[in-house]
Enzyme design. Structure first.
Site, PDB file in Angstrom:
ATOM      1  N   SER A 138      -6.490  95.045 -11.146  1.00  7.15           N
ATOM      2  CA  SER A 138      -6.462  95.888 -12.337  1.00  7.15           C
ATOM      3  C   SER A 138      -6.719  97.352 -12.022  1.00  7.15           C
ATOM      4  CB  SER A 138      -7.531  95.387 -13.318  1.00  7.15           C
ATOM      5  OG  SER A 138      -8.768  95.264 -12.624  1.00  7.15           O
ATOM      6  N   THR A 154     -10.572  97.909 -15.615  1.00  5.91           N
ATOM      7  CA  THR A 154     -10.835  99.303 -15.242  1.00  5.91           C
ATOM      8  C   THR A 154     -12.201  99.455 -14.598  1.00  5.91           C
ATOM      9  OG1 THR A 154      -9.583 100.068 -17.141  1.00  5.91           O
ATOM     10  CG2 THR A 154     -11.197 101.606 -16.259  1.00  5.91           C
ATOM     11  N   THR A 165      -7.760 103.019 -13.124  1.00  7.31           N
ATOM     12  CA  THR A 165      -7.205 101.738 -13.557  1.00  7.31           C
ATOM     13  C   THR A 165      -5.691 101.685 -13.368  1.00  7.31           C
ATOM     14  OG1 THR A 165      -7.172 100.183 -15.439  1.00  7.31           O
ATOM     15  CG2 THR A 165      -6.766 102.480 -15.956  1.00  7.31           C
ATOM     16  N   THR A 206     -14.052  99.995 -21.198  1.00 11.82           N
ATOM     17  CA  THR A 206     -13.080  99.115 -20.587  1.00 11.82           C
ATOM     18  C   THR A 206     -12.561  98.214 -21.707  1.00 11.82           C
ATOM     19  OG1 THR A 206     -12.691  97.493 -18.822  1.00 11.82           O
ATOM     20  CG2 THR A 206     -14.843  97.417 -19.895  1.00 11.82           C
ATOM     21  N   GLY A 207     -11.428  97.574 -21.463  1.00 13.38           N
ATOM     22  CA  GLY A 207     -10.862  96.718 -22.500  1.00 13.38           C
ATOM     23  C   GLY A 207      -9.575  97.302 -23.048  1.00 13.38           C
ATOM     24  N   ARG A 249       3.453 103.540 -20.884  1.00  9.33           N
ATOM     25  CA  ARG A 249       2.219 103.400 -21.667  1.00  9.33           C
ATOM     26  C   ARG A 249       1.035 104.004 -20.902  1.00  9.33           C
ATOM     27  NH1 ARG A 249      -3.078 100.799 -20.878  1.00  9.33           N
ATOM     28  NH2 ARG A 249      -3.806 100.062 -22.891  1.00  9.33           N
TER      29      ARG A 249
HETATM   30  N1  ASP Z   1      -8.817 100.173 -20.692  1.00 12.41           N
HETATM   31  C1  ASP Z   1      -7.733  99.837 -19.805  1.00 12.41           C
HETATM   32  C2  ASP Z   1      -6.433 100.150 -20.479  1.00 12.41           C
HETATM   33  O1  ASP Z   1      -6.280  99.871 -21.660  1.00 12.41           O
HETATM   34  C3  ASP Z   1      -7.708  98.429 -19.346  1.00 12.41           C
HETATM   35  C4  ASP Z   1      -9.024  97.718 -19.159  1.00 12.41           C
HETATM   36  O2  ASP Z   1     -10.053  98.310 -18.948  1.00 12.41           O
HETATM   37  O3  ASP Z   1      -9.010  96.495 -19.244  1.00 12.41           O
HETATM   38  O4  ASP Z   1      -5.553 100.617 -19.817  1.00 12.41           O
END
Ligand code: ASP
Length: 341
Positions: A93, A195, A213, A246-247, A223
């Protein structure tokens, strides 16, 4: 769901297994620690402190800590730590080996911010192993905050970075499998590493932070998530505190997540209360939203006193913590609900 449960189990076991000490292993838990460090109580006026998201935060923290203790500036220490998951093909990731977008392209987002509120960011960058280093140079060498896509690549090449293929055979295989039904469902909390966001309170008591990330797997080409956006994936105010996310980036951008966590700390909330309140806000805004099915967000926050916390919408989020008192360790974040709900 069973995979998720497995991963959650693994993450807890992993967290226990990889807890290490820096030389204060005999430290006895205080009353405050027993109440839970999530409120930050018991960590008063502590520095340096480094916190980073997910298991891959631990090796990153260890390297950053080493650099900091060797007297390196905070941004160099952050960069050195974050380069570790960026170069690790097993971290799916971040950087090299990250999951590609739906066209099979690995596109990277990163940012860095210092105690003077100077920041540098790159987004939709391809073919460069260390976007965090490019982000640092955007901060140091350009009049801008953010460079995107081809422009970011051009800048990186002009600074001597090498272009390379970041799509590993493993990630290509997974992408081809995904193409079979091409159903978009971002993979959040993959194998317990998404991330990497890092927050640092250095020896001088100054705050800084970074994020890097490859973003949400199978995203549309072009994107950009929250991670390179100052105020969304990362924010700090050296008078108050720092926060990172994160997320699902879309949800964090919609709510200016990290900036809001810092604002709540400015109003006197603890890092834990601030992370929790913004997570709740995100939940309330999304409970009838199309993204709710796979929505996960997690925040980490660190204030000027060295008090820290993590909180997530759903279970499974953990973060690495490093300080003199207890060494390097993983801590599980408290959460609002489990994945089954
Ligand atoms: N926040 C990151 C994104 O949306 C991905 C992640 O942290 O899972 O690109």
């Amino acid at each position: 769901m069973s995979n998720r449960r497995d991963f959650i189990k693994k993450s807890t076991l992993g967290a226990i297994a990889i807890t290490t000490a820096l030389g204060h292993s005999g430290f006895a838990a205080t009353k405050e620690d027993e109440k839970g460090n999530e409120s930050g109580i018991g960590n008063k006026q502590k520095k340096p402190v480094i916190i980073s998201t997910w298991n891959h935060g631990l090796p990153a923290n260890q390297e950053s800590w080493k650099q900091l203790k060797a007297g390196k500036p905070a941004l160099d220490a952050i960069e050195a730590g974050m380069k570790i998951p960026e170069a690790d093909p097993n971290v799916r990731s971040v950087g090299y080996g990250g999951y590609p977008d739906r066209e099979g392209k690995v596109t990277l987002d990163a940012c860095i911010m210092d105690h003077n509120s100077d920041c540098g960011s790159v987004c939709f960058l391809q073919g460069i192993m260390h976007p965090i280093s490019v982000a640092k140079l955007v901060l140091q060498k350009t009049p801008h905050v953010m460079l995107a896509g081809q422009g970011a690549l051009q800048f990186a090449l002009s600074e001597g970075f090498k272009e390379e293929n970041l799509l590993t055979a493993e990630s290509e295989k997974d992408w081809k499998k995904w193409l079979e039904d091409s159903k978009y469902k971002p993979v959040i909390n993959i194998e317990n590493h998404d991330t990497i966001s890092m927050l640092m309170l250095d020896q001088d008591g100054n705050l800084s932070g970074g994020c890097t990330t490859s973003g949400a797997a199978w995203k549309m080409h072009g994107r950009v998530g929250d991670s390179p956006i100052i105020g969304a994936g990362l924010f700090l105010d050296n008078e108050v505190g720092a926060a990172a996310a994160t997320g699902l980036g879309e949800a964090v951008i919609r709510t200016a997540g990290s900036a809001m966590v810092v604002e709540l700390m400015r109003q006197g909330k603890s890092p834990y209360d601030a992370c929790k309140e913004i997570t709740e806000r995100i939940y309330n805004k999304h409970k009838n939203h199309k993204d709710m099915e796979y929505l996960q967000v997690g925040f980490i926050a660190l204030n000027k006193n060295g008090e820290y916390a993590g909180y997530s919408l759903r279970s499974g989020f953990n973060y690495a913590v490093s300080d003199d008192e207890k060494g390097h360790r993983m801590e599980d974040a408290k959460f609002k609900m489990s994945w089954d709900k």
